[in-house]
Design a protein around this motif. Structure first.
Motif, PDB file in Angstrom:
ATOM      1  N   GLY C 166       0.363  -1.280   0.564  1.00 54.08           N
ATOM      2  CA  GLY C 166      -0.112   0.319  -0.211  1.00 54.08           C
ATOM      3  C   GLY C 166       0.844   1.408   0.076  1.00 54.08           C
ATOM      4  O   GLY C 166       0.366   2.011  -1.109  1.00 54.08           O
ATOM      5  N   LYS C 167       1.732   1.173   0.820  1.00 53.40           N
ATOM      6  CA  LYS C 167       3.041   2.456   0.588  1.00 53.40           C
ATOM      7  C   LYS C 167       3.457   2.663  -0.609  1.00 53.40           C
ATOM      8  O   LYS C 167       3.086   3.508  -0.983  1.00 53.40           O
ATOM      9  N   ALA C 168       3.599   1.529  -0.823  1.00 56.56           N
ATOM     10  CA  ALA C 168       4.508   1.501  -2.445  1.00 56.56           C
ATOM     11  C   ALA C 168       3.459   2.291  -3.006  1.00 56.56           C
ATOM     12  O   ALA C 168       3.729   2.905  -4.161  1.00 56.56           O
ATOM     13  N   ILE C 174       3.117   9.651  -6.471  1.00 58.07           N
ATOM     14  CA  ILE C 174       3.383  10.648  -6.332  1.00 58.07           C
ATOM     15  C   ILE C 174       4.174  10.802  -7.225  1.00 58.07           C
ATOM     16  O   ILE C 174       4.141  12.201  -7.582  1.00 58.07           O
ATOM     17  N   ASN C 175       5.048  10.330  -7.582  1.00 56.00           N
ATOM     18  CA  ASN C 175       6.248  10.306  -8.132  1.00 56.00           C
ATOM     19  C   ASN C 175       6.917   8.692  -8.569  1.00 56.00           C
ATOM     20  O   ASN C 175       8.134   8.205  -7.992  1.00 56.00           O
ATOM     21  N   ALA C 179      10.109   6.259  -6.985  1.00 56.59           N
ATOM     22  CA  ALA C 179       9.261   5.735  -5.997  1.00 56.59           C
ATOM     23  C   ALA C 179      10.518   3.854  -7.227  1.00 56.59           C
ATOM     24  O   ALA C 179      10.973   3.144  -6.140  1.00 56.59           O
ATOM     25  N   THR C 180      10.456   3.853  -8.246  1.00 56.80           N
ATOM     26  CA  THR C 180      11.088   3.119  -9.689  1.00 56.80           C
ATOM     27  C   THR C 180      13.007   3.320  -9.086  1.00 56.80           C
ATOM     28  O   THR C 180      13.395   2.033  -8.217  1.00 56.80           O
ATOM     29  N   LEU C 181      13.628   4.426  -8.487  1.00 59.71           N
ATOM     30  CA  LEU C 181      15.030   4.144  -8.000  1.00 59.71           C
ATOM     31  C   LEU C 181      14.899   4.239  -6.129  1.00 59.71           C
ATOM     32  O   LEU C 181      16.100   3.172  -5.851  1.00 59.71           O
ATOM     33  N   MET C 182      13.971   3.619  -5.194  1.00 57.36           N
ATOM     34  CA  MET C 182      13.586   3.025  -4.274  1.00 57.36           C
ATOM     35  C   MET C 182      13.619   1.981  -4.305  1.00 57.36           C
ATOM     36  O   MET C 182      13.488   1.189  -3.404  1.00 57.36           O
TER      37      MET C 182
END
Lengths: 403, 318, 291
Positions: C166-168, C174-175, C179-182
């Motif tokens: 869910g947080k993902a 948002i971005n 997110a992918t970088l994370m």
């Protein structure tokens, strides 16, 4: 040219005229007559068109199997009108100009049929309207247009007003109707006749929208008018919902429903709440009845259409079946030299014709083309629609304007 | 990009070709082509709003209704001949479109979509409530068009529709290339940049709404004389959504795409007649397939396939 | 008498509003996570309702039917996402919306072809007898719907707030690049979003089938659901539920006060007024570019 030559020429031309007329008669050959039919087989009204098509097709098949009419087999070409006047006009044009049909039969809705009326009149083609109640079909009088199974909107009003006032002896009538063409017409006609014949008005006239799922506001308003009966005009799904919600809310008044709701689907959807509901039906016996004649008819219908969906056959199957026989009967009486005129004359000579006990009779005349003025009062008893022993005592006003 | 003379020539040729086809064909094919052309007019107008200006509208069919009903009523009550009542109906629709454009200036995206949806409901209700004038849910028989006293034949109506359709497409091409068209593009691509450049975004949106409403009104008026009978069902949310599918499949922003998309998709149900009650299902699948294989529309697919001549901008030419 | 009359109406409004809330929820979830407005959610509810019909015809009890519907809804959502949405995700947003609309059309016409327009009905899980309490009459199925709407919303809200997927999803919305970088798999996030929203949609159909009846037109509820979602701010899960209930109450009281004509308009009018003052709905936080 001398007289003798002229006379011979004249006789020769006169002699060939009937042949010429036959040759020009579209849709008629020595061994077939082609009928174009249209109705909604797609979209939300498809249960009408599919049933109309299948009912008529079954009738024509039976007639053909028994030899046809005057040695001609009846060929039906069916086109979808998607419940839209624009598409209905397209269907009519295709049938008349491409398929060159002899006559048209409409098993479609009112507005869709209304879209074809001007074109059909312009082409001078006979059209038999089985299910639509569009007023333009029968008034003003048009020589080639006939209305069969459905009755005139005003007739609903006459019978409903009389039944509500005299059978229910209702002092407070609440009319609850949907904002759609057919229910609105039923409501308007009832209000008009209540005023004209009984000098009364409904205690409340409440409307709901198509697609409404909750009738609490309307039912609460109805309850405040202290109803003896609630006259509900809409479709079977809406009626079932409203009835169940009414009982949930403690509204005890009996429901009187419009003619299209007198259908087994209403009872299924309303579950136990339907018991005691009354309404007028366009057919004297409904599908699902245990009457032997209906059981036989349904059996042969299922044999022909084994994969039809649940809820079929429905009223429209029955009405279209009956009307197809009316058309065929007129085709037969029109004789071997079948023309538009002989067909129209034969239709106009129809008196109290019905093919079996599952239909109401049709009568036409040279003055009016309103085939059916009969509605059968029914009540839900033990989970099925059963006829009610009641007949109207008021003389109908409908035919007066054609005299 | 073609010169304006070439565009005019091509439109004239198209008009002549269509008129010739209509003369030779029977009244049934001519009727179908006329219906398709009416849809083309509406789609081209919608495309100016949605494809070029980037605004969303779910009430395009309501403007068609405004045009249809006002032109019919002007013809039957005041006695205006069709060649006056239909443009008058379009004008009424354009004014109503401007009225909607006023509050719509400040909205975008889903909020604008719902505002237009609300407007659609309002128009439906007005048609139903004033049933003494509009016929309500029972529908309205529209006045028969006549020229100098003689009623128009079905070919006559076809000619009228053809002329108006070609003219409308020609006008749209010119609008797209004009300053107004560039302002539409600017507002679509970046409202902030446009505003910064001195373009009044509010005015542009208003113009876009009004213009597309005028197109729809024109289509509505023609529809009314073509079919001869109108009812509010023809102008509901289903019709609006259909028009959106025409321009999406055609290619948002492309006039040619809208023309082809509208012609093909509106004619699809007629083509699918042989499969009887499976038409709806088949049409949905065809629509889905078109979107899956050509997500940027027919116009983009066409330009991928055909070789380019000369210099083109990144934008899709008309 | 007066108080109980209005209370009864309020209950009706809340009941019907919960139906809208569930549809709104099923629209907001994929939008929040992948920016796609799924116009076919109404038809997923229709599927859920017909699934209830078919399963009940086999005599299966409710506590078996419900999980089956939830799981099948999720599966359908996954298939839809993979086969139909993922290929065109790069297309203009508008095109994707129309694609979901086309999916809905296909589902609806397939259902209509098989079952026709015959209205069916099923019994609610707690029977049909209304509960009479203090002058008020409460339909047990309606109460169950309200309860489920609130419960599902709370579950989904917690999922977004506390659960890793869910947080993902929130991060992706948002971005996506950040997110992918994370290390977040964007595709996986989309899959979760569609699976959840489709199962909510199907479940909504199952829940409302006893009160709304079963017919191919159930999908029309999406229009109300949209209004509810926008009223609530369109990216807020709790907003969706409040928006739904607000629409239900608005409609019910408008029908009583102003008659059936204006009933459908009331939510739009309130929405328009609201947007003038709060352009992001009641609880929304998306930016609106006011130009």
């Amino acid at each position: 040219m001398n007289d003798f030559f002229r006379a011979t020429l004249r006789s020769a031309i006169l002699a060939t005229l009937p042949l010429a007329a036959l040759a020009q008669q579209a849709g008629v050959t020595a061994d077939s007559v082609t009928i174009g039919a249209f109705g909604p087989i797609s979209g939300p009204a498809s249960y009408i068109g599919l049933a109309g098509r299948d009912g008529a097709a079954l009738a024509f098949k039976e007639i053909n199997d028994a030899g046809g009419v005057n040695g001609r087999k009846i060929r039906m070409i069916f086109e979808d009108d998607a419940h839209s006047p624009a598409r209905a006009l397209a269907a009519a044009k295709k049938l008349v100009e491409q398929d060159k049909v002899f006559m048209l039969m409409s098993v479609g809705g009112s507005n869709a049929t209304a879209g074809t009326i001007d074109y059909v009149k312009e082409k001078g083609l006979p059209m038999y309207v089985s299910i639509a109640s569009a007023p333009g079909v029968t008034y003003p009088f048009a020589r080639t247009l006939f209305r069969g199974g459905t009755t005139e909107t005003a007739r609903y009003g006459e019978l409903y007003a009389e039944y509500l006032s005299e059978a229910y002896k209702a002092k407070h009538i609440v009319i609850l109707s949907g904002r759609e063409e057919y229910p609105r017409n039923e409501g308007d006609a009832t209000v008009a006749k209540l005023k004209e014949w009984f000098n009364s008005a409904p205690a409340a006239r409440i409307e709901f929208n198509v697609g409404d799922k909750d009738f609490t506001p309307q039912l609460s308003a109805a309850q405040r008018a202290n109803p003896d009966v609630i006259a509900f005009f809409g479709n079977p799904a809406e009626a079932a919902l409203a009835l169940r919600q009414a009982r949930d809310l403690g509204v005890k008044a009996p429901f009187f429903v419009g003619a299209n709701i007198v259908d087994p689907a209403f009872i299924t959807a309303a579950r136990g709440a339907a018991e005691g509901t009354k309404g007028f039906s366009l057919v004297p016996v409904l599908p699902g009845s245990k009457l032997p004649e209906m059981v036989q008819w349904e059996a042969k219908w299922r044999k022909e259409y084994p994969s039809a969906s649940v809820g079929r056959p429905n009223n429209f199957d029955l009405i279209a079946y009956a009307d197809a026989y009316v058309v065929a009967d007129a085709l037969k009486r029109a004789g071997p030299s079948l023309t538009k005129d002989s067909f129209i004359a034969a239709l106009e000579a129809t008196r109290d014709y019905k093919v079996n006990g599952l239909a109401t009779s049709r009568t036409f005349s040279t003055k009016h083309h309103i085939g059916n003025l009969t509605l059968v009062p029914m009540e839900v008893r033990s989970g099925t629609w059963e006829p009610v022993p009641w007949s109207s005592t008021h003389q109908s006003d409908i035919l007066k304007r054609y005299e | 990009m073609q010169t304006s003379k070439r565009v005019l020539l091509r439109c004239a040729v198209a008009a002549c070709a269509l008129l010739a086809i209509g003369a030779g064909a029977g009244s049934y094919p001519a009727y179908l082509i006329s219906l398709a052309m009416v849809n083309v007019i509406a789609a081209v107008g919608l495309n100016l709003l949605v494809g070029n200006s980037g605004q969303i509208s779910l009430c395009h069919s309501s403007f068609m209704a405004v045009g249809a009903y006002s032109s019919s009523l002007l013809a039957s009550t005041v006695g205006l001949p069709f060649w006056a009542s239909i443009p008058a109906g379009a004008l009424v629709a354009a004014i109503v479109g401007a009225l909607l454009g006023l509050p719509a200036r400040r909205l975008s995206g889903i909020y604008l979509a719902l505002a237009t949806l609300g407007f659609l409901q309002i128009v439906q209700i007005i048609i139903e409530e004033f049933s003494d004038i509009t016929g309500g849910v029972r529908g309205l028989n529209t006045a028969k068009p006549a020229l100098l006293g003689t009623p128009l034949t079905s070919y006559g109506i076809y000619c009228a529709v053809t002329v108006v359709c070609v003219a409308a497409v020609w006008l749209a091409i010119n609008i797209k290339r004009s300053r107004i068209g560039r302002e539409f593009d600017a507002v679509r691509l970046s409202p902030h940049a446009a505003q910064a450049l001195g373009i009044s975004v509010a005015r542009v949106k208003l113009t876009a709404f009004s213009l597309s409403a005028g197109y729809a009104g024109l289509a509505g008026g023609l529809f009314a004389i073509l079919v001869g009978f109108i009812d509010p069902n023809e102008f509901g949310i289903g019709s609006s959504l259909k028009q959106l599918t025409y321009i999406v499949v055609g290619g948002l922003g492309s006039i040619g795409g809208s023309v082809v998309g509208a012609a093909l998709l509106s004619g699809l149900p007629e083509l699918l007649r042989p499969i009887k009650e499976y038409t709806d299902f088949a049409a949905a699948l065809i629509l889905l397939a078109a979107l899956l294989f050509m997500p940027h529309g027919l116009a983009a697919a066409w330009h991928r396939v055909t070789p380019k001549r000369g210099k083109t901008t990144g934008d899709v030419p008309a | 008498m007066q108080a109980s009359f209005y209370l009864q109406l309020a209950i009706a409004g809340i009941s019907v509003g919960s139906v809208y809330a569930l549809i709104a929820l099923s629209i907001v979830v994929p939008f929040k996570a992948s920016g796609v407005l799924n116009f076919g959610q109404g038809e997923l509810a229709t599927l859920g309702a017909y699934a209830a019909l078919v399963l009940s015809q086999y005599g299966l009890p409710y506590y078996v039917v419900a999980p089956v519907v939830i799981v099948s809804g999720a599966v359908i959502g996954l298939v839809m996402e993979r086969v139909l949405i993922r290929p065109i995700i790069k297309a203009p947003a508008f095109t994707v919306v129309i694609a979901t609309f086309a999916i809905g059309l296909a589902i609806k016409s397939a259902i209509a072809l098989h079952w026709g327009d015959t209205p069916f009905s099923v019994e609610g899980p707690f029977g049909d007898e209304p509960i009479v309490a203090g002058g008020l009459r409460l339909n047990p199925t309606s109460l169950w719907i309200v309860f489920c709407a609130v419960a599902i919303t709370a579950l989904v809200g917690c999922f977004f707030k506390y659960a890793r997927p869910g947080k993902a999803m929130r991060a992706v919305s948002i971005n996506p690049e950040a997110a992918t970088l994370m290390g977040i798999k964007v595709n996986g996030s989309y899959r979760w979003a569609w699976a959840i929203s489709s199962s909510i949609g199907a479940l909504a159909g199952l829940l409302v089938a006893p009160v709304v009846g079963i017919n191919p037109e159930i999908g029309g509820l999406i229009l109300r659901g949209l209004v509810a979602a926008v009223l609530g701010g369109f990216s807020s899960v709790y907003g969706a539920v409040i928006g739904g209930i607000a629409v239900g109450l608005l409609e019910t009281f408008a029908a009583v006060g102003l008659g059936g004509t204006v009933k459908n308009l009331a939510p739009f009018l309130v929405l328009l007024l609201l947007l003038v003052f709060r352009p992001y709905g009641l609880f929304g936080s998306r930016e609106i570019h006011r130009v």
